[in-house]
Design an enzyme around this catalytic site. Structure first.
Site, PDB file in Angstrom:
ATOM      1  N   THR A 107       0.867  -1.131  -0.071  1.00 59.01           N
ATOM      2  CA  THR A 107       0.077  -0.135  -0.084  1.00 59.01           C
ATOM      3  C   THR A 107       0.898   1.228   0.054  1.00 59.01           C
ATOM      4  O   THR A 107       0.696   2.289  -0.816  1.00 59.01           O
ATOM      5  CB  THR A 107      -0.820  -0.089   1.172  1.00 59.01           C
ATOM      6  OG1 THR A 107      -1.906  -1.252   1.086  1.00 59.01           O
ATOM      7  CG2 THR A 107      -1.710   1.247   1.370  1.00 59.01           C
TER       8      THR A 107
ATOM      9  N   ASN B  48       4.921  -0.858   4.070  1.00 59.10           N
ATOM     10  CA  ASN B  48       4.007  -0.117   4.933  1.00 59.10           C
ATOM     11  C   ASN B  48       4.688   0.124   6.372  1.00 59.10           C
ATOM     12  O   ASN B  48       4.392   0.979   6.821  1.00 59.10           O
ATOM     13  CB  ASN B  48       2.778  -1.086   5.333  1.00 59.10           C
ATOM     14  CG  ASN B  48       2.165  -1.184   4.037  1.00 59.10           C
ATOM     15  OD1 ASN B  48       2.081  -0.422   3.049  1.00 59.10           O
ATOM     16  ND2 ASN B  48       1.365  -2.548   4.052  1.00 59.10           N
TER      17      ASN B  48
ATOM     18  N   LYS C  15      -6.959   5.064   5.787  1.00 61.03           N
ATOM     19  CA  LYS C  15      -5.815   5.017   6.194  1.00 61.03           C
ATOM     20  C   LYS C  15      -4.749   6.129   6.153  1.00 61.03           C
ATOM     21  O   LYS C  15      -4.765   6.953   5.083  1.00 61.03           O
ATOM     22  CB  LYS C  15      -5.051   4.052   5.357  1.00 61.03           C
ATOM     23  CG  LYS C  15      -5.539   2.504   5.269  1.00 61.03           C
ATOM     24  CD  LYS C  15      -5.013   1.511   4.223  1.00 61.03           C
ATOM     25  CE  LYS C  15      -5.674   0.017   4.314  1.00 61.03           C
ATOM     26  NZ  LYS C  15      -4.872  -0.706   3.474  1.00 61.03           N
ATOM     27  N   ASP C  16      -3.817   6.334   7.361  1.00 63.58           N
ATOM     28  CA  ASP C  16      -3.066   7.329   7.244  1.00 63.58           C
ATOM     29  C   ASP C  16      -1.854   7.461   6.041  1.00 63.58           C
ATOM     30  O   ASP C  16      -1.993   8.456   5.263  1.00 63.58           O
ATOM     31  CB  ASP C  16      -2.293   7.607   8.490  1.00 63.58           C
ATOM     32  CG  ASP C  16      -1.527   6.358   8.977  1.00 63.58           C
ATOM     33  OD1 ASP C  16      -1.419   5.477   8.124  1.00 63.58           O
ATOM     34  OD2 ASP C  16      -0.897   6.318  10.181  1.00 63.58           O
ATOM     35  N   ARG C  17      -1.555   6.329   5.841  1.00 64.38           N
ATOM     36  CA  ARG C  17      -0.585   6.397   4.550  1.00 64.38           C
ATOM     37  C   ARG C  17      -1.013   6.704   3.403  1.00 64.38           C
ATOM     38  O   ARG C  17      -0.577   7.383   2.366  1.00 64.38           O
ATOM     39  CB  ARG C  17       0.354   4.791   4.786  1.00 64.38           C
ATOM     40  CG  ARG C  17      -0.518   3.714   4.604  1.00 64.38           C
ATOM     41  CD  ARG C  17       0.228   2.442   4.685  1.00 64.38           C
ATOM     42  NE  ARG C  17      -0.442   1.363   4.677  1.00 64.38           N
ATOM     43  CZ  ARG C  17      -1.017   0.578   5.706  1.00 64.38           C
ATOM     44  NH1 ARG C  17      -0.640   1.055   6.633  1.00 64.38           N
ATOM     45  NH2 ARG C  17      -1.537  -0.422   5.584  1.00 64.38           N
TER      46      ARG C  17
END
Length: 599
Positions: free
Chosen positions: A95, A116, A182-184
């Site tokens: 991701t 990740n 999601k933060d990323r």
């Protein structure tokens, strides 16, 4: 010629060459005046929306095409440029690397994001740090009483994004935001110069951010969090009140509509699409990944999720059509994914593929035993760190240092021990007679590469070698990259699957564009996700991202003279502004001189 007049002539000539150059297409040159050439500087388009579908193989769009209704995926399939053969050009298909590549137009060896999370012993000796973890900042908007965790930022991203370049070139006039569960996925495609990025607090479902961007949530975001929309999403998902939102709601279509409603609130609250230059929103839909890991790509549940995303995108695009000046005619939309996905091993094995699962914990234990036997017989030294995940196996430098072993010796030792460690994962079945049915799959090592081999380019001079080279990252300390046979993966929950390999099922993603410059059609031929940032930057008239290696997809671009927008925005480009400013200055300087001559 007087110095002032000579400077003005040079300025006019340079500005005209800047504004009148046509975009790099195979079309005829544009004949319109320079000031009317579409670009970000005159708000053409008003808004660029990048939709990233987390864990979404490109073949979904063809497999389920008959399911689609309205203007969701059909906006691209029927009215946009649809590239059927888009494959990532690296092997570490996860991701964080995927979202970084989409934004920067670079591979991991250009943007630095290899996974990740990874071990960074200078920052933490008890857990791997995530791709966006940053203890220098704090989270903003987390409910009081929850456990405090480090903030987040794009500190590890070593390249600019096309959004960063837009912000730089417009001197901050353009706004850039990122949104995801999601933060990323919210932070990395938007870039370091983004005005903001928002993701959810996994427990409560509230959208939060980091002090990297702002000291407190904007009023519109706080209003959304307090609106009762979270409870509505829980009800739609039949999830218990008070349970972990990410786990219970995230894997349902309710999370998709919830996230898109927040995106609408952001567009309205931040006035996106209402500035004198183009704005950008990166929007990553996480639910396809959360569910996909549990059920795999061939499950009816995943098909239902894809259909739900189609319905929600239809609603979102219709909302954009009504709420952006000039409607969708003033919007560009790009669609892609951060990675694909492997079939569930049992499904692939049923068709005869060697789709084994790999017990990573046992693999690491066996490697530690082999290294102790080689370097410290009779001892139980931990030569590999805890919390390992493929494709990178991370070494413990301190343990090797104590034994007087350098990085090259350490990585070579792990690499040499890998074949036997894989062989020990499953003892081969002893046959006394020919098998009467297919034998069970067994884990098998295809290739492995040390960090030093990758850093030094000591790789096969083949397309496969290029995939490995593009997966190099300076993060993670000492490591060995492991490539198992196709359709094999780390052990998952029953019925689940994973991604992280160089194989086509993990690299194949959609690449689609909708908007005024794009010629609708189906395009065959290999392209890559790195081409997205390169193409958008070129069309917007801004610099390519700093590490961009993508190609401009000229085959899908209309002749510039055929690109039109509704309700043209009468905003002059920066170059034209400079011409008029210089002309005003020259005129002002000329008036006293003329007056003196007349006296």
């Amino acid at each position: 010629m007087a110095p002032t007049k000579r400077f003005f002539a040079v300025l006019v000539s340079a500005a005209l060459s800047f504004t009148s150059a046509p975009l790099a297409t195979a079309s005829v040159a544009d004949s319109r005046p320079a000031a009317e050439t579409p670009s970000a500087y005159n708000a053409h388009p008003k808004l660029v929306v990048l939709v990233v579908l987390d864990q979404f193989r490109a073949d979904y769009l063809e497999r389920y095409r008959d399911d689609f209704k309205g203007r969701g995926f059909k906006l691209f399939l029927d009215h946009g440029a649809n590239f059927l053969d888009c494959y990532y050009g690296y092997a570490n298909t996860e991701t964080a690397p995927g979202h970084s590549t989409i934004g920067t137009g670079a591979y991991t060896d250009g943007h630095g994001i290899g996974g990740n999370e990874w071990w960074d012993l200078a920052r933490s000796k008890d857990h791997p740090v995530t791709s966006v973890e940053d203890e220098r900042y704090a989270l903003v908007g987390v409910p009081s009483g929850e456990k405090t965790t480090p903030g987040s930022s794009p500190r590890n991203l070593r390249a600019s994004t096309f959004g960063d370049e837009l912000r730089l070139d417009t001197l901050g006039s353009s706004s850039v935001y990122g949104v995801s569960l999601k933060d990323r996925a919210a932070i990395l495609p938007a870039g370091a110069a983004a005005n903001g990025a928002f993701w959810i607090d996994q427990a409560s479902g509230r959208f939060i951010t980091s002090t990297y961007y702002m000291a407190q949530l904007p009023e519109w975001a706080q209003t959304f969090d307090d609106s009762g929309r979270i409870d509505q999403a829980r009800q739609e998902a039949n999830a218990p009140q008070g349970g972990n939102f990410y786990n219970t709601v995230g894997a349902t279509p309710a999370a998709v509509s919830y996230e898109l409603d927040f995106a609408k609130a952001l567009i309205t609250g931040a006035d996106l699409g209402k500035h004198d230059t183009t704005d950008v929103l990166t929007l990553s839909i996480s639910s396809t990944d959360i569910l996909g890991h549990r059920v795999g790509p061939d499950s009816p549940d995943q098909r239902a999720m894809v259909d739900a995303v189609d319905t929600d995108l239809d609603s979102f695009f219709s909302w954009l059509d009504k709420n952006v000046d000039g409607g969708l005619g003033n919007v560009w939309i790009a669609l892609t994914a951060d990675h694909g996905i492997a079939p569930v091993p049992a499904v692939a094995a049923n068709f005869g593929l060697d789709a084994a699962t790999i017990n990573v914990q046992k693999l690491v234990a066996d490697l530690n035993d082999a290294l102790n036997l080689k370097f410290s017989p009779g001892e139980k030294i931990q030569y590999l760190l805890d919390h390992q995940s493929l494709p990178y196996l991370v070494l413990n430098p301190a343990a090797f240092d104590r034994a007087g072993i350098n990085e090259q010796e350490a990585e070579d030792a792990v690499q040499k021990a890998l074949p036997q460690a894989f062989a020990d994962l499953t003892k081969p079945q002893e046959l006394k007679a020919p098998a009467t049915s297919k034998l069970p799959p067994t884990p098998a090592l295809f290739r492995s590469f040390t960090r030093l081999q990758m850093a030094g380019g000591q790789l096969p001079p083949t397309p496969f070698g290029e995939l490995i080279a593009h997966s190099y990252t300076p993060n993670g300390g000492w490591y060995v990259m492991v490539v198992a046979d196709a359709f094999q993966m780390a052990q998952m929950a029953p019925g689940g699957t994973n991604h992280f390999t160089p194989y086509s099922y993990d690299r194949h993603v959609p690449l689609d564009f909708y908007g005024a410059p794009f010629a609708p059609g189906m395009y065959h031929g290999r392209v890559e996700p790195v081409d997205l940032a390169a193409t958008l930057a070129s069309l917007l008239g801004v610099n390519q991202p700093s590490a961009s290696v993508g190609h401009i997809l000229t085959q899908a671009l209309k002749p510039v003279s055929a690109v039109t927008y509704p309700k043209p925005v009468p905003v002059r480009t920066r170059a034209v502004h400079r011409i008029h400013a210089a002309a005003d200055k020259s005129s002002a300087e000329a008036k006293p001189a003329a007056a003196a001559q007349n006296q």
